[in-house]
Design a protein around this motif. Structure first.
Motif, PDB file in Angstrom:
ATOM      1  N   ALA A 125      82.632  82.818  56.541  1.00  0.00           N
ATOM      2  CA  ALA A 125      83.080  83.443  57.791  1.00  0.00           C
ATOM      3  C   ALA A 125      81.904  83.996  58.583  1.00  0.00           C
ATOM      4  O   ALA A 125      81.860  83.898  59.817  1.00  0.00           O
ATOM      5  CB  ALA A 125      84.082  84.547  57.481  1.00  0.00           C
ATOM      6  N   ILE A 126      80.898  84.563  57.896  1.00  0.00           N
ATOM      7  CA  ILE A 126      79.749  85.151  58.591  1.00  0.00           C
ATOM      8  C   ILE A 126      78.986  84.101  59.388  1.00  0.00           C
ATOM      9  O   ILE A 126      78.423  84.401  60.450  1.00  0.00           O
ATOM     10  CB  ILE A 126      78.806  85.861  57.587  1.00  0.00           C
ATOM     11  N   ASP A 127      78.970  82.862  58.924  1.00  0.00           N
ATOM     12  CA  ASP A 127      78.244  81.802  59.627  1.00  0.00           C
ATOM     13  C   ASP A 127      78.835  81.546  61.010  1.00  0.00           C
ATOM     14  O   ASP A 127      78.128  81.097  61.918  1.00  0.00           O
ATOM     15  CB  ASP A 127      78.264  80.510  58.812  1.00  0.00           C
ATOM     16  N   GLN A 128      80.112  81.821  61.159  1.00  0.00           N
ATOM     17  CA  GLN A 128      80.771  81.606  62.445  1.00  0.00           C
ATOM     18  C   GLN A 128      80.642  82.807  63.377  1.00  0.00           C
ATOM     19  O   GLN A 128      80.803  82.676  64.589  1.00  0.00           O
ATOM     20  CB  GLN A 128      82.259  81.318  62.213  1.00  0.00           C
ATOM     21  N   ARG A 129      80.353  83.982  62.808  1.00  0.00           N
ATOM     22  CA  ARG A 129      80.324  85.209  63.606  1.00  0.00           C
ATOM     23  C   ARG A 129      78.918  85.651  63.996  1.00  0.00           C
ATOM     24  O   ARG A 129      78.749  86.382  64.963  1.00  0.00           O
ATOM     25  CB  ARG A 129      80.992  86.349  62.836  1.00  0.00           C
ATOM     26  N   ILE A 130      77.942  85.208  63.252  1.00  0.00           N
ATOM     27  CA  ILE A 130      76.594  85.734  63.433  1.00  0.00           C
ATOM     28  C   ILE A 130      76.018  85.323  64.787  1.00  0.00           C
ATOM     29  O   ILE A 130      76.276  84.227  65.291  1.00  0.00           O
ATOM     30  CB  ILE A 130      75.694  85.253  62.267  1.00  0.00           C
ATOM     31  N   ASN A 154      83.656  75.987  69.109  1.00  0.00           N
ATOM     32  CA  ASN A 154      82.230  75.678  69.003  1.00  0.00           C
ATOM     33  C   ASN A 154      81.526  76.668  68.090  1.00  0.00           C
ATOM     34  O   ASN A 154      80.508  76.340  67.477  1.00  0.00           O
ATOM     35  CB  ASN A 154      81.581  75.679  70.384  1.00  0.00           C
ATOM     36  N   HIS A 155      82.060  77.893  67.980  1.00  0.00           N
ATOM     37  CA  HIS A 155      81.485  78.875  67.054  1.00  0.00           C
ATOM     38  C   HIS A 155      81.576  78.359  65.613  1.00  0.00           C
ATOM     39  O   HIS A 155      80.648  78.535  64.827  1.00  0.00           O
ATOM     40  CB  HIS A 155      82.217  80.212  67.182  1.00  0.00           C
ATOM     41  N   LYS A 156      82.697  77.738  65.293  1.00  0.00           N
ATOM     42  CA  LYS A 156      82.845  77.201  63.941  1.00  0.00           C
ATOM     43  C   LYS A 156      81.916  76.013  63.722  1.00  0.00           C
ATOM     44  O   LYS A 156      81.292  75.886  62.658  1.00  0.00           O
ATOM     45  CB  LYS A 156      84.295  76.771  63.699  1.00  0.00           C
ATOM     46  N   LEU A 157      81.810  75.146  64.715  1.00  0.00           N
ATOM     47  CA  LEU A 157      80.938  73.980  64.581  1.00  0.00           C
ATOM     48  C   LEU A 157      79.477  74.406  64.471  1.00  0.00           C
ATOM     49  O   LEU A 157      78.720  73.862  63.664  1.00  0.00           O
ATOM     50  CB  LEU A 157      81.143  73.036  65.772  1.00  0.00           C
ATOM     51  N   ARG A 158      79.085  75.377  65.278  1.00  0.00           N
ATOM     52  CA  ARG A 158      77.736  75.916  65.168  1.00  0.00           C
ATOM     53  C   ARG A 158      77.554  76.588  63.802  1.00  0.00           C
ATOM     54  O   ARG A 158      76.489  76.510  63.175  1.00  0.00           O
ATOM     55  CB  ARG A 158      77.477  76.936  66.277  1.00  0.00           C
ATOM     56  N   GLY A 159      78.628  77.243  63.330  1.00  0.00           N
ATOM     57  CA  GLY A 159      78.575  77.896  62.029  1.00  0.00           C
ATOM     58  C   GLY A 159      78.291  76.933  60.888  1.00  0.00           C
ATOM     59  O   GLY A 159      77.663  77.309  59.895  1.00  0.00           O
ATOM     60  N   THR A 194      71.996  92.034  60.996  1.00  0.00           N
ATOM     61  CA  THR A 194      73.365  91.736  60.611  1.00  0.00           C
ATOM     62  C   THR A 194      73.721  92.576  59.399  1.00  0.00           C
ATOM     63  O   THR A 194      72.830  93.045  58.665  1.00  0.00           O
ATOM     64  CB  THR A 194      73.525  90.242  60.267  1.00  0.00           C
ATOM     65  N   ASN A 195      75.009  92.752  59.168  1.00  0.00           N
ATOM     66  CA  ASN A 195      75.461  93.468  57.973  1.00  0.00           C
ATOM     67  C   ASN A 195      75.514  92.573  56.746  1.00  0.00           C
ATOM     68  O   ASN A 195      75.735  93.054  55.635  1.00  0.00           O
ATOM     69  CB  ASN A 195      76.845  94.086  58.219  1.00  0.00           C
ATOM     70  N   ASN A 196      75.335  91.269  56.956  1.00  0.00           N
ATOM     71  CA  ASN A 196      75.369  90.336  55.835  1.00  0.00           C
ATOM     72  C   ASN A 196      74.021  90.330  55.121  1.00  0.00           C
ATOM     73  O   ASN A 196      72.977  90.095  55.743  1.00  0.00           O
ATOM     74  CB  ASN A 196      75.713  88.936  56.338  1.00  0.00           C
ATOM     75  N   ALA A 197      74.036  90.567  53.811  1.00  0.00           N
ATOM     76  CA  ALA A 197      72.787  90.731  53.057  1.00  0.00           C
ATOM     77  C   ALA A 197      71.935  89.468  53.056  1.00  0.00           C
ATOM     78  O   ALA A 197      70.703  89.539  53.194  1.00  0.00           O
ATOM     79  CB  ALA A 197      73.107  91.147  51.622  1.00  0.00           C
ATOM     80  N   VAL A 198      72.559  88.310  52.894  1.00  0.00           N
ATOM     81  CA  VAL A 198      71.783  87.071  52.818  1.00  0.00           C
ATOM     82  C   VAL A 198      71.120  86.769  54.155  1.00  0.00           C
ATOM     83  O   VAL A 198      69.913  86.483  54.222  1.00  0.00           O
ATOM     84  CB  VAL A 198      72.682  85.887  52.391  1.00  0.00           C
ATOM     85  N   TRP A 199      71.905  86.836  55.225  1.00  0.00           N
ATOM     86  CA  TRP A 199      71.336  86.564  56.540  1.00  0.00           C
ATOM     87  C   TRP A 199      70.289  87.605  56.908  1.00  0.00           C
ATOM     88  O   TRP A 199      69.286  87.278  57.561  1.00  0.00           O
ATOM     89  CB  TRP A 199      72.428  86.493  57.602  1.00  0.00           C
ATOM     90  N   GLN A 200      70.456  88.857  56.507  1.00  0.00           N
ATOM     91  CA  GLN A 200      69.443  89.867  56.822  1.00  0.00           C
ATOM     92  C   GLN A 200      68.138  89.575  56.097  1.00  0.00           C
ATOM     93  O   GLN A 200      67.049  89.768  56.661  1.00  0.00           O
ATOM     94  CB  GLN A 200      69.947  91.265  56.479  1.00  0.00           C
ATOM     95  N   ARG A 201      68.201  89.111  54.847  1.00  0.00           N
ATOM     96  CA  ARG A 201      66.980  88.735  54.136  1.00  0.00           C
ATOM     97  C   ARG A 201      66.269  87.609  54.878  1.00  0.00           C
ATOM     98  O   ARG A 201      65.037  87.581  54.943  1.00  0.00           O
ATOM     99  CB  ARG A 201      67.302  88.301  52.703  1.00  0.00           C
TER     100      ARG A 201
END
Length: 248
Positions: free
Chosen positions: A67-72, A96-101, A128-135
């Motif tokens: 889900a984070i991949d679509q929101r970031i 398109n948010h999902k496709l970009r995700g 971001t609040n997501n740990a993986v994406w923040q790293r």
């Protein structure tokens, strides 16, 4: 989870359950990283024997859409030709948010599974609040979405007990921001991570779809980079147990 699609090689029948209700495929994404040189190479790893899906097979890094991949929020976006191909053969309500995700999922999963940072240096501070994406962002990079290519889509046959609707993306090693040979931070989900020439991959235990993708990469590399982004993608699905291959 690395890549998802069909495997008609020996041993595939262990997954077949003709009486089971068809499982709805999960959205997934895979990244083919092309390392340039006198002979191009791609990064592949071996799935552990303990994996239910495609054990012991060599695959490209990738996994499920989160889900984070679509929101970031990131600065760049997919090129118009790429987003246009992704839109084909999709339900009208797929944004398109999902496709970009899906493209972002391919980058994130590669980061997790290999430790490699596929990105472009940026002066912006991305959070971001997501740990993986923040790293990932902590390395001062952004996903180079405008330079990522969409080359294929494949859906696992209905008789498999685990199914995926996978988009295959491709990018060049220009965008690796770390030592491409240093994968000590890999998650361990993929074993024996190696850069292999396309001819070397033919000696591996590969899912059938992976062999097809390697052939597609070989053909795509004969084009200029701009032409690659414009080139059509291949869509592989199964109707009544038989593969149907169309062009996107």
């Amino acid at each position: 989870m690395a890549e998802a699609a069909n495997d008609k090689s020996q041993g595939d029948n262990q997954y077949r359950d003709e009486q089971a209700q068809a499982v709805r495929p999960k959205e997934a994404a895979t990244l083919v990283i092309v390392r340039q040189g006198s002979e191009p190479k791609v990064l592949m790893g071996k799935r552990a024997a303990s994996h239910v899906f495609m054990p012991n097979k060599f695959v490209f890094p990738g996994g499920r859409l989160d889900a984070i991949d679509q929101r970031i929020s990131v600065p760049s976006d997919l090129s118009d030709p790429v987003i246009g191909r992704l839109q084909k053969e999709t339900r009208k309500n797929v944004s398109n948010h999902k496709l970009r995700g899906l493209a972002l999922a391919a980058i994130r999963e590669t980061f997790e599974e290999t430790g490699l940072i596929i990105g472009r240096k940026t002066g912006q501070k991305l959070t971001t609040n997501n740990a993986v994406w923040q790293r990932y962002f902590d390395h001062g990079v952004e996903p180079p979405l405008d330079k990522i290519d969409f080359i294929a889509r494949a859906v696992t046959p209905t008789y498999r007990n685990r199914r995926f609707d996978t988009r295959f993306f491709m990018i060049f090693d220009d965008f690796i921001q770390t030592d491409p040979d240093d994968m000590v931070k890999a998650s361990g989900e993929l074993l024996d991570l190696h850069w292999l020439t396309l001819s070397e991959t033919q000696n591996l235990d590969l899912p059938t779809i992976t062999r097809w993708i390697i052939d597609m990469v070989d053909q795509r590399l004969k084009l200029s980079r701009d032409a690659q982004l414009q080139a059509p993608a291949t869509y592989v699905r199964f109707i009544n147990g038989k593969p149907r291959i169309t062009t996107l």
